[in-house]
Design a protein around this motif. Structure first.
Motif, mmCIF file in Angstrom:
data_model
loop_
_atom_site.group_PDB
_atom_site.id
_atom_site.type_symbol
_atom_site.label_atom_id
_atom_site.label_comp_id
_atom_site.label_asym_id
_atom_site.label_seq_id
_atom_site.Cartn_x
_atom_site.Cartn_y
_atom_site.Cartn_z
ATOM 1 N N THR A 1 28.437 39.956 38.883
ATOM 2 C CA THR A 1 28.922 41.236 38.356
ATOM 3 C C THR A 1 27.807 42.266 38.181
ATOM 4 O O THR A 1 27.989 43.441 38.505
ATOM 5 C CB THR A 1 29.615 41.007 36.991
ATOM 6 N N HIS A 2 26.653 41.808 37.662
ATOM 7 C CA HIS A 2 25.615 42.781 37.294
ATOM 8 C C HIS A 2 24.423 42.819 38.249
ATOM 9 O O HIS A 2 23.936 43.895 38.567
ATOM 10 C CB HIS A 2 25.139 42.492 35.863
ATOM 11 N N GLU A 3 23.950 41.646 38.663
ATOM 12 C CA GLU A 3 22.751 41.630 39.520
ATOM 13 C C GLU A 3 23.088 42.096 40.937
ATOM 14 O O GLU A 3 22.364 42.874 41.522
ATOM 15 C CB GLU A 3 22.162 40.218 39.574
ATOM 16 N N GLN A 4 24.192 41.563 41.443
ATOM 17 C CA GLN A 4 24.542 41.931 42.825
ATOM 18 C C GLN A 4 25.829 42.766 42.798
ATOM 19 O O GLN A 4 26.761 42.501 43.558
ATOM 20 C CB GLN A 4 24.731 40.663 43.668
ATOM 21 N N TRP A 5 25.838 43.754 41.924
ATOM 22 C CA TRP A 5 27.056 44.538 41.718
ATOM 23 C C TRP A 5 27.520 45.255 42.979
ATOM 24 O O TRP A 5 28.721 45.465 43.182
ATOM 25 C CB TRP A 5 26.841 45.564 40.595
ATOM 26 N N TYR A 6 26.559 45.626 43.831
ATOM 27 C CA TYR A 6 26.877 46.458 44.994
ATOM 28 C C TYR A 6 27.700 45.731 46.057
ATOM 29 O O TYR A 6 28.375 46.373 46.857
ATOM 30 C CB TYR A 6 25.574 47.009 45.605
ATOM 31 N N VAL A 7 27.613 44.391 46.114
ATOM 32 C CA VAL A 7 28.478 43.657 47.048
ATOM 33 C C VAL A 7 29.353 42.672 46.273
ATOM 34 O O VAL A 7 30.575 42.806 46.232
ATOM 35 C CB VAL A 7 27.671 42.882 48.121
ATOM 36 N N ALA A 8 28.691 41.708 45.625
ATOM 37 C CA ALA A 8 29.459 40.651 44.954
ATOM 38 C C ALA A 8 30.308 41.233 43.813
ATOM 39 O O ALA A 8 31.448 40.812 43.599
ATOM 40 C CB ALA A 8 28.514 39.587 44.425
ATOM 41 N N GLY A 9 29.727 42.216 43.105
ATOM 42 C CA GLY A 9 30.471 42.842 42.006
ATOM 43 C C GLY A 9 31.717 43.538 42.519
ATOM 44 O O GLY A 9 32.811 43.407 41.948
ATOM 45 N N VAL A 10 31.556 44.263 43.619
ATOM 46 C CA VAL A 10 32.710 44.948 44.214
ATOM 47 C C VAL A 10 33.726 43.912 44.710
ATOM 48 O O VAL A 10 34.930 44.075 44.545
ATOM 49 C CB VAL A 10 32.245 45.873 45.372
ATOM 50 N N MET A 11 33.197 42.829 45.277
ATOM 51 C CA MET A 11 34.083 41.755 45.758
ATOM 52 C C MET A 11 34.875 41.152 44.599
ATOM 53 O O MET A 11 36.062 40.853 44.728
ATOM 54 C CB MET A 11 33.255 40.648 46.439
ATOM 55 N N ARG A 12 34.199 40.977 43.474
ATOM 56 C CA ARG A 12 34.893 40.407 42.310
ATOM 57 C C ARG A 12 36.022 41.342 41.858
ATOM 58 O O ARG A 12 37.140 40.908 41.580
ATOM 59 C CB ARG A 12 33.910 40.206 41.153
ATOM 60 N N SER A 13 35.699 42.638 41.800
ATOM 61 C CA SER A 13 36.710 43.614 41.375
ATOM 62 C C SER A 13 37.864 43.658 42.376
ATOM 63 O O SER A 13 39.029 43.693 41.993
ATOM 64 C CB SER A 13 36.076 45.001 41.245
ATOM 65 N N LEU A 14 37.495 43.633 43.660
ATOM 66 C CA LEU A 14 38.549 43.632 44.694
ATOM 67 C C LEU A 14 39.430 42.400 44.558
ATOM 68 O O LEU A 14 40.650 42.470 44.698
ATOM 69 C CB LEU A 14 37.898 43.618 46.082
ATOM 70 N N HIS A 15 38.785 41.266 44.294
ATOM 71 C CA HIS A 15 39.505 39.996 44.144
ATOM 72 C C HIS A 15 40.514 40.117 43.003
ATOM 73 O O HIS A 15 41.671 39.718 43.146
ATOM 74 C CB HIS A 15 38.484 38.901 43.819
ATOM 75 N N ARG A 16 40.085 40.714 41.911
ATOM 76 C CA ARG A 16 40.982 40.834 40.754
ATOM 77 C C ARG A 16 42.072 41.879 41.005
ATOM 78 O O ARG A 16 43.253 41.626 40.789
ATOM 79 C CB ARG A 16 40.188 41.216 39.504
ATOM 80 N N TYR A 17 41.659 43.042 41.472
ATOM 81 C CA TYR A 17 42.646 44.131 41.587
ATOM 82 C C TYR A 17 43.639 43.896 42.737
ATOM 83 O O TYR A 17 44.790 44.298 42.650
ATOM 84 C CB TYR A 17 41.937 45.478 41.743
ATOM 85 N N ALA A 18 43.169 43.235 43.787
ATOM 86 C CA ALA A 18 44.118 42.897 44.868
ATOM 87 C C ALA A 18 45.133 41.882 44.352
ATOM 88 O O ALA A 18 46.306 41.916 44.725
ATOM 89 C CB ALA A 18 43.365 42.350 46.072
ATOM 90 N N SER A 19 44.681 40.990 43.469
ATOM 91 C CA SER A 19 45.607 40.013 42.880
ATOM 92 C C SER A 19 46.635 40.727 42.007
ATOM 93 O O SER A 19 47.833 40.389 42.041
ATOM 94 C CB SER A 19 44.837 39.002 42.020
ATOM 95 N N ASP A 20 46.171 41.707 41.227
ATOM 96 C CA ASP A 20 47.107 42.483 40.402
ATOM 97 C C ASP A 20 48.092 43.254 41.289
ATOM 98 O O ASP A 20 49.292 43.299 41.018
ATOM 99 C CB ASP A 20 46.336 43.465 39.507
ATOM 100 N N ALA A 21 47.531 43.840 42.352
ATOM 101 C CA ALA A 21 48.384 44.619 43.265
ATOM 102 C C ALA A 21 49.435 43.718 43.905
ATOM 103 O O ALA A 21 50.576 44.142 44.138
ATOM 104 C CB ALA A 21 47.524 45.282 44.341
ATOM 105 N N ALA A 22 49.059 42.459 44.171
ATOM 106 C CA ALA A 22 50.011 41.526 44.789
ATOM 107 C C ALA A 22 51.205 41.286 43.861
ATOM 108 O O ALA A 22 52.338 41.150 44.329
ATOM 109 C CB ALA A 22 49.319 40.208 45.123
ATOM 110 N N ILE A 23 50.949 41.248 42.566
ATOM 111 C CA ILE A 23 52.067 41.069 41.621
ATOM 112 C C ILE A 23 53.000 42.285 41.709
ATOM 113 O O ILE A 23 54.231 42.148 41.712
ATOM 114 C CB ILE A 23 51.537 40.889 40.177
ATOM 115 N N ILE A 24 52.404 43.475 41.816
ATOM 116 C CA ILE A 24 53.228 44.697 41.917
ATOM 117 C C ILE A 24 54.078 44.646 43.195
ATOM 118 O O ILE A 24 55.286 44.884 43.157
ATOM 119 C CB ILE A 24 52.334 45.963 41.916
ATOM 120 N N THR A 25 53.440 44.316 44.321
ATOM 121 C CA THR A 25 54.205 44.328 45.582
ATOM 122 C C THR A 25 55.268 43.220 45.598
ATOM 123 O O THR A 25 56.362 43.422 46.105
ATOM 124 C CB THR A 25 53.278 44.179 46.814
ATOM 125 N N ILE A 26 54.929 42.087 45.001
ATOM 126 C CA ILE A 26 55.911 40.981 44.968
ATOM 127 C C ILE A 26 57.113 41.378 44.106
ATOM 128 O O ILE A 26 58.267 41.167 44.497
ATOM 129 C CB ILE A 26 55.252 39.690 44.437
#
Lengths: 178, 518
Positions: free
Chosen positions: B68-93
C-alpha cells in the motif's frame, strides 16, 4: 420535455454531450463505490465498553460410577474384553454460571456432544461489558455425582476500554483470567 | 396500458443509459459481460498482489502495508483496483439480478440460468470475505471472528472455531487455509458456476464492448488514485476495534449479526435465497409449445441451429432417407418457443405454396408460418390509407395493435426474429406501402438475438437475407418497450411521411412516363 430535448440534441450526433453524460454516470458509479466501500463507519463498541469472553474445552465427569464386574460377568465376555471395571461412557453436562458485579451475566448447561454423549464440551461466549473495575464470579458443575458446583472462581478485574478480557479454564489450575 | 412498476423503473433506468451511452454501450445490456470484465481485473490485480503477499500472521499485515505505501504506484493501485473492482462486481451482479427480475427473464425456460446464478452471488460474497481476512488488520479480525461465530452457530462443527481467534491461539495454519480458499478453491468453484450459468445459452459473450470496458476501467483506476484502499490498524486479539470502516458491499451481514444473532442472520440469508430460488415457479410460467421439425420441408441447412439463442436445436445425421446429409432436432425442454428458428428457415417463404397451406422445415405450433402469412395478408388488406404501414411486433416489446387504424395494422409475433425476411417482401407485394418492425429495444431482445438477427438478415450479413430487390426505403426497424409508445409513434409518423413522398414520386414518375408515351 427535458428528455425530448436531450434526445433532440443527441440526434444531432452530438458526441460531446454523450461523453459528458457518460462522465456523469461514471462519476456516480465511482461515488457509490467510494462511499459504501468504507462508509458509514460502523461503531462496534462505545468508548467505555469492553468484551468479556469465556472460552474453554472441558469434558464432564463420567455420569455413572464404575462398577466392578463379577467373575461370572467377566467369563461371559470375550477374552479380549474382560476389563475388571464396567464404566459407562456418558459424561455429565457442564453447567456454568457467570456473575458480573453480582448480576447474572451468562449461564449455560451444555450437554456432552457425541453419539454416546461422551465427548468434551466447547464453551465460548462473548459479551459486551462496561470498562472499569468489576467483580467477576464463575461457578461450574461438571459432575452429576457430586453435590453443588465443582469449580468456583471469584476475582476483581480491571477492564480497559476495548479490551477483550479472556476467561479460560484448565482442569489443574481452574479458571484463568487473561 | 399498465406496466408493472418494477419493470417501469427498470425501463426508465435503461432509457437513461440509452441516452447517455447509446444502445451499443448501454451497461444495462452488458451487465454479465461487465462482471466478467471486473473478474479479469480482480484476477490480474490479485496475481500481482500475490507476488508481494506473505501468508502468515506476522507477515500478512506488513506485506500489505508494503504493497500500500512503499510500492503505492503499482502494487498500491493494484490493491485498490482489486478492492474496487470487487465492489463494482457486486453492483453489476445486483443490477443483473434486478434487470432479469424486472423484465421477467427468470421464469419458464430461464429457470436454470436464474437458479444457477444465485450461488454465484453467495460465492462472490464469500470470496470477498476471505479477501478481507487475508489483510489481517482490525477489520480482518472482526471478519474472522464474525465468520467463525456464524459457522459455530451451525450444528456441523464439533469444536468451537471462534476459540481459534483468542489471544495466543491463532496459528499460521489458518492463514494457509484461507489463502488456499481465496486464491484457488473459491475461484475454481466460481469458474465452474459461471460455466454452468451460461450453459443453456448459445453464442455466449464474455467481453463487454471495448468502449464500455475502457470507461469502467478508467473510472476504477481514477478512484484507486483518488482514494487508495488502506488497511485498519494491525489485528490485536487482546482488544476489539471500536470503529470499523466496513465495506458494506461485502460485510453487511456482520453488523446485523451483532445486533440480531447468528441464527437469525442465517435464517434471513436462507429465507432470501429460498424465496429467490422459488421465484421462477411463483407462479409457474407456461411456455408455449416447442418448435416442431417437419423433415419433409427441411434440407438440413442448419440455419435454425445457428440462430437458436438457447441451444435447443442440435444437428444429427438424416433419419428419413432423404437425399440430404443432416437434419435438425429440437429439445423441447430447452426450447423457449421464441420462433426465431422459424424465421431463419429458408422454407418459411410465403411465396411458396400460395394456394395451399404453407409448410416449413421448422414451425411453431402456437403460431405457424401459414398463420403468419394469413395474418399479414389480412392486415394489409384491412388498410385503406395513403401510406399504409404494416407494424410487426413481438409479445415482449411494444404492443403494435395499440396503433391499429385505417392506415396502420399490427401483426404480433412471439419475437421479431420470427419474421422471415421474405414475409416483408410479401407484405409490400400485397399492397403495404411500408413495413415497420417494432421488436424489443435495440440490443435488448427478450429472446437475446431476435432484433439482432433481423438487422443482420436485412443487411445481408446473415442468412436468410432480405433480397436486394426489396425496397429498403419502405422498411424500418425500430425497437421499443411497452413504455415507448410516444417514440414509436414519432418514428412511425416520420416513416409515413417518407412513404408519402415515395408514393408521390412514384405517381409523378408514372405520370411523366405516361405523358412522354403520349
Amino acid at each position: 420535455m427535458l428528455r425530448a430535448k436531450i434526445r433532440q440534441m443527441l440526434s444531432l450526433n452530438n458526441k460531446v454531450i454523450r461523453y459528458i453524460l457518460q462522465a456523469i454516470n461514471y462519476s456516480l458509479f465511482m461515488a457509490l463505490i467510494w462511499y459504501f466501500s468504507t462508509s458509514p463507519v460502523y461503531r462496534q463498541l462505545a468508548d467505555d465498553e469492553a468484551i468479556l469472553t469465556i472460552s474453554f474445552a472441558h469434558a464432564g465427569e463420567i455420569k455413572e460410577p464404575c462398577v466392578k464386574r463379577t467373575q461370572k460377568e467377566l467369563m461371559a465376555l470375550p477374552p479380549n474384553m474382560r476389563a475388571p471395571m464396567n464404566c459407562s461412557r456418558e459424561r455429565s453436562p457442564i453447567v456454568i454460571e457467570m456473575m458480573f458485579d453480582g448480576e447474572p451475566l451468562y449461564s449455560e448447561t451444555a450437554e456432552a456432544p457425541g453419539l454416546y454423549n461422551d465427548s468434551g464440551v466447547d464453551i465460548y461466549h462473548s459479551v459486551k461489558v462496561s470498562a472499569g473495575k468489576h467483580h467477576l464470579a464463575i461457578r461450574m458443575d461438571d459432575s452429576v455425582l457430586k453435590e453443588g458446583f465443582t469449580h468456583v472462581f471469584e476475582q476483581d478485574v480491571d477492564i480497559k476500554p476495548a479490551q477483550i478480557l479472556l476467561v479460560g479454564f484448565n482442569p489443574s489450575k481452574g479458571f484463568i483470567v487473561r | 396500458m399498465l406496466v408493472n412498476p418494477i419493470k417501469r423503473a427498470y425501463l426508465a433506468l435503461e432509457s437513461w443509459f440509452n441516452v447517455s451511452f447509446g444502445t451499443e454501450w448501454n451497461p444495462m445490456y452488458h451487465l454479465g459481460t461487465l462482471t466478467f470484465f471486473l473478474f479479469w481485473i480482480i484476477l490480474v490485480s490479485g496475481l500481482y498482489l500475490f507476488v508481494f503477499f506473505h501468508g502468515s500472521i506476522n507477515g500478512a499485515y506488513e506485506s500489505v502495508e508494503y504493497i500500500t505505501h512503499e510500492q503505492w504506484y503499482v502494487a498500491g493501485v493494484m490493491r485498490s483496483l482489486h478492492r474496487y473492482a470487487s465492489d463494482a462486481a457486486i453492483i453489476t451482479i445486483l443490477l443483473h439480478l434486478f434487470k432479469e427480475f424486472a423484465s421477467g427473464r427468470y421464469r419458464g425456460f430461464r429457470w436454470f440460468s436464474w437458479v444457477s446464478g444465485l450461488p454465484i452471488i453467495w460465492l462472490v460474497v464469500t470470496l470477498g470475505i476471505t479477501g478481507y481476512w487475508l489483510v489481517w488488520d482490525e477489520l480482518a479480525q472482526y471478519v474472522a471472528i464474525g465468520s467463525a461465530r456464524l459457522l459455530d452457530s451451525l450444528p456441523i462443527f464439533s469444536s468451537s472455531m471462534t476459540s481459534n481467534f483468542l489471544q495466543g491461539q491463532m496459528t499460521d495454519r489458518f492463514f494457509i487455509l484461507i489463502e488456499f480458499l481465496h486464491l484457488l478453491g473459491q475461484p475454481l468453484i466460481l469458474f465452474f458456476l459461471l460455466w454452468l450459468h451460461v450453459k443453456r445459452i448459445s453464442n455466449v459473450e464474455i467481453n463487454p464492448p471495448r468502449g464500455l470496458a475502457m470507461g469502467c476501467f478508467m473510472a476504477l483506476v481514477a478512484l484507486s488514485l483518488i482514494k487508495p484502499a488502506v488497511s485498519h490498524g494491525p489485528a490485536d486479539l487482546s482488544s476489539m476495534p471500536s470503529m470499523l470502516e466496513l465495506d458494506w458491499f461485502y460485510l453487511n451481514a456482520y453488523p446485523l449479526m451483532d445486533y440480531w444473532s447468528e441464527g437469525y442472520t442465517w435464517l434471513l440469508a436462507t429465507a432470501i435465497t429460498v424465496v429467490l430460488m422459488l421465484l421462477p415457479w411463483a407462479p409457474p410460467k407456461k411456455d408455449g409449445p416447442a418448435a416442431v421439425v417437419d423433415l419433409a420441408h427441411c434440407n438440413g441447412c442448419e440455419l435454425c441451429f445457428d440462430d437458436c439463442p438457447f441451444e435447443a436445436i442440435s444437428v444429427q445425421a438424416r433419419t428419413d432417407g432423404a437425399k440430404f446429409e443432416k437434419e435438425v432436432v429440437v429439445d423441447p425442454a430447452l426450447c423457449a418457443s421464441c420462433g426465431i428458428c422459424m424465421g431463419s428457415c429458408p422454407s418459411s417463404n410465403p411465396f411458396r405454396q400460395s394456394e395451399e397451406e404453407l409448410k416449413t422445415g421448422i414451425d411453431m405450433p402456437a403460431l405457424p408460418v401459414d398463420k403468419v402469412r394469413s395474418l399479414t395478408k389480412e392486415a394489409v388488406a384491412a388498410m385503406s390509407g395513403q401510406a399504409n404501414v404494416l407494424l410487426v411486433g413481438c409479445e415482449h416489446g411494444f404492443n403494435v395493435n395499440r396503433l391499429d387504424n385505417d392506415e396502420t395494422r399490427g401483426v404480433k409475433l412471439m419475437c421479431s426474429g420470427m419474421l422471415p425476411p421474405s414475409m416483408v417482401e410479401y407484405a409490400l407485394k400485397k399492397g403495404a406501402d411500408g413495413v415497420m418492425i417494432v421488436g424489443c429495444r435495440h440490443n435488448d431482445c427478450f429472446f437475446r438475438f431476435g432484433n439482432l438477427w433481423i438487422d443482420k438478415r436485412f443487411s445481408g450479413e446473415r442468412k436468410p437475407i432480405l433480397r436486394k430487390r426489396a425496397d429498403r426505403r419502405r422498411i424500418r426497424v425500430f425497437g421499443g418497450s411497452e413504455t415507448d409508445k410516444r417514440s414509436i409513434e414519432n418514428e412511425l409518423k416520420a416513416f409515413r411521411q417518407e412513404l408519402l413522398e415515395l408514393n408521390k414520386n412514384v405517381i409523378d414518375n408514372v405520370a411523366s412516363e405516361d405523358s412522354s408515351d403520349a
